[in-house]
Design an enzyme around this catalytic site. Structure first.
Site, PDB file in Angstrom:
ATOM      1  N   CYS A   1       0.837  -1.213   0.000  1.00 39.22           N
ATOM      2  CA  CYS A   1       0.000   0.000   0.000  1.00 39.22           C
ATOM      3  C   CYS A   1       0.861   1.248   0.000  1.00 39.22           C
ATOM      4  O   CYS A   1       0.539   2.245  -0.674  1.00 39.22           O
ATOM      5  CB  CYS A   1      -0.913   0.008   1.233  1.00 39.22           C
ATOM      6  SG  CYS A   1      -2.015  -1.400   1.331  1.00 39.22           S
TER       7      CYS A   1
HETATM    8  C1  BEZ Z   1       0.549  -4.586   1.785  1.00 44.27           C
HETATM    9  O1  BEZ Z   1      -0.019  -3.562   1.439  1.00 44.27           O
HETATM   10  O2  BEZ Z   1       1.763  -4.668   1.775  1.00 44.27           O
HETATM   11  C2  BEZ Z   1      -0.232  -5.781   2.227  1.00 44.27           C
HETATM   12  C3  BEZ Z   1      -1.452  -5.615   2.860  1.00 44.27           C
HETATM   13  C4  BEZ Z   1      -2.134  -6.745   3.282  1.00 44.27           C
HETATM   14  C5  BEZ Z   1      -1.611  -8.008   3.042  1.00 44.27           C
HETATM   15  C6  BEZ Z   1      -0.403  -8.145   2.377  1.00 44.27           C
HETATM   16  C7  BEZ Z   1       0.296  -7.025   1.960  1.00 44.27           C
END
Ligand code: BEZ
Length: 212
Positions: A45
């Site tokens: 994200c």
């Molecule tokens: C991420 O944004 O890195 C992420 C969020 C939830 C699960 C796996 C990765």
């Protein structure tokens, strides 16, 4: 509620990092890229929000506003934004909705319980200036989105809204496009496509991109 192409994007009011957002009023006459991400302080994200910020010039050139959402509260967003800016080297110049009460996530069906009971999936809604949903994407939490693809789809939508064409496989801005099969009148074809066309089949006619 399942939202489908052609539906009106539901309106809402929710807190954001840029103050309360009344969605339809905030969108105004712009196109909108509205996307959810699973959670603050997560690596994928962080890269996605940095990329969105870095693309602000590309969005502006297409008359597009970006807006993100997660179900984390405003205080969490406020602490996370400096991390995005530090690690991605760009100011976060678009609002992030703080949808802690999940009203918007529920309205847009961004929580898929069999994927996660609590976190939003990576939804994307491309919404036109009439507030019509024109494209949706859904990605899992583990896969960051391709923002070049989001821009490519916007280019296709804006082009095909203005001309009687569609964009073929892997099309990019500047490539040849296809003439709509419904267009059959030779005089109209000549008038609409003065650069000519090549017919590989009667239904498969390629022409230079008409707005170039
Ligand atoms: C991420 O944004 O890195 C992420 C969020 C939830 C699960 C796996 C990765």
């Amino acid at each position: 509620m399942t939202l489908r192409l052609g539906d009106t994007a539901p309106d809402f009011t929710q807190d954001s990092t840029q103050g309360p957002i009344h969605f339809h009023g905030w969108a105004g006459d712009h196109w909108v890229v509205f996307f959810s991400h699973p959670a603050d302080f997560t690596p994928v994200c962080t890269t996605e929000l940095g990329r969105t910020a870095a693309l602000s010039g590309e969005f502006a050139r297409r008359h597009v506003k970006a807006i993100a959402l997660s179900v984390d509260p405003l205080e969490s967003h406020a602490k996370w934004v400096p991390d995005i800016e530090d690690t991605q080297g760009t100011a976060v110049n678009f609002p992030i909705l703080a949808d802690a009460d999940r009203t918007v996530a529920t309205l847009y069906d961004m929580i898929h319980p069999n994927a996660s009971a609590t976190a939003t999936v990576r939804s994307v809604f491309i919404i036109d200036p009439k507030k019509v949903i024109r494209t949706t994407f859904t990605y899992p939490a583990s896969t960051g989105r391709n923002f070049d693809e989001i821009l490519r789809v916007i280019d296709s939508l804006q082009l095909t809204d203005g001309y009687k064409v569609a964009t073929p496989v892997d099309w990019k801005d500047g490539d040849e496009v296809v003439i709509l099969p419904s267009l059959q009148d030779p005089a109209e074809i000549a008038q609409r496509f003065p650069k000519g066309f090549r017919a590989l089949r009667p239904y498969l006619r390629l022409t230079p991109q008409p707005n170039r």
